[in-house]
Design a protein around this motif. Structure first.
Motif, short mmCIF file in Angstrom:
data_model
loop_
_atom_site.label_atom_id
_atom_site.label_comp_id
_atom_site.label_asym_id
_atom_site.label_seq_id
_atom_site.Cartn_x
_atom_site.Cartn_y
_atom_site.Cartn_z
N GLY A 117 8.07 0.92 10.61
CA GLY A 117 6.96 1.37 11.45
C GLY A 117 5.80 1.89 10.63
O GLY A 117 4.63 1.59 10.91
N ASP A 118 6.12 2.69 9.61
CA ASP A 118 5.09 3.19 8.71
C ASP A 118 4.44 2.05 7.93
O ASP A 118 3.23 2.07 7.67
CB ASP A 118 5.66 4.21 7.73
N GLU A 119 5.24 1.06 7.53
CA GLU A 119 4.69 -0.09 6.81
C GLU A 119 3.64 -0.79 7.66
O GLU A 119 2.54 -1.08 7.19
CB GLU A 119 5.79 -1.10 6.45
N THR A 136 5.79 4.10 2.03
CA THR A 136 6.18 4.30 3.42
C THR A 136 7.69 4.51 3.49
O THR A 136 8.42 4.16 2.57
CB THR A 136 5.79 3.09 4.29
N TRP A 137 8.13 5.06 4.60
CA TRP A 137 9.55 5.40 4.73
C TRP A 137 10.32 4.46 5.64
O TRP A 137 11.54 4.39 5.58
CB TRP A 137 9.70 6.84 5.20
N ASP A 138 9.61 3.74 6.50
CA ASP A 138 10.31 2.81 7.38
C ASP A 138 9.36 1.68 7.78
O ASP A 138 8.17 1.69 7.44
CB ASP A 138 10.89 3.51 8.61
N ARG A 148 1.98 0.35 10.23
CA ARG A 148 0.84 1.23 10.46
C ARG A 148 -0.09 1.23 9.24
O ARG A 148 -1.32 1.15 9.38
CB ARG A 148 1.31 2.65 10.77
N ALA A 149 0.46 1.25 8.03
CA ALA A 149 -0.35 1.22 6.80
C ALA A 149 -1.11 -0.09 6.69
O ALA A 149 -2.30 -0.11 6.36
CB ALA A 149 0.53 1.44 5.57
#
Length: 91
Positions: free
Chosen positions: A66-68, A62-64, A70-71
């Motif tokens: 928020g992505d973490e 993930t890149w940030d 969401r995953a």
């Protein structure tokens, strides 16, 4: 470094400095390899145990944050167990 410093301080020859560096480097390398193998073996044993009990190991890049999140949400929603985040140091 201690072996090299001692040889230089006592007026030792260049050969003595090189030999001291090689011995000290070899000892440090052997110690580091032993510790790495111990940690690696324990990690591999844990992963093998998970797979034997029906687990599937999955890494998600993930890149940030928020992505973490969401995953984690997606994996948990689809019956993921032991879902967690390992943060990498930010440069």
């Amino acid at each position: 470094m201690t072996a090299i410093g001692g040889s230089v301080a006592s007026g030792g020859s260049l050969l003595a400095v090189i030999v001291g560096a090689a011995v000290a480097g070899g000892a440090g390398g052997a110690l580091g390899a032993g510790v790495a193998r111990l940690v690696g073996d324990r990690h591999a044993e844990n992963l093998q145990n998970q797979l034997e009990h029906g687990g599937l190991l999955l890494w998600v890049r993930t890149w940030d944050s928020g992505d973490e999140q969401r995953a984690v949400d997606i994996l948990t929603k689809h019956s993921g167990h032991d879902v967690h985040v390992h943060g990498a140091p930010q440069n």
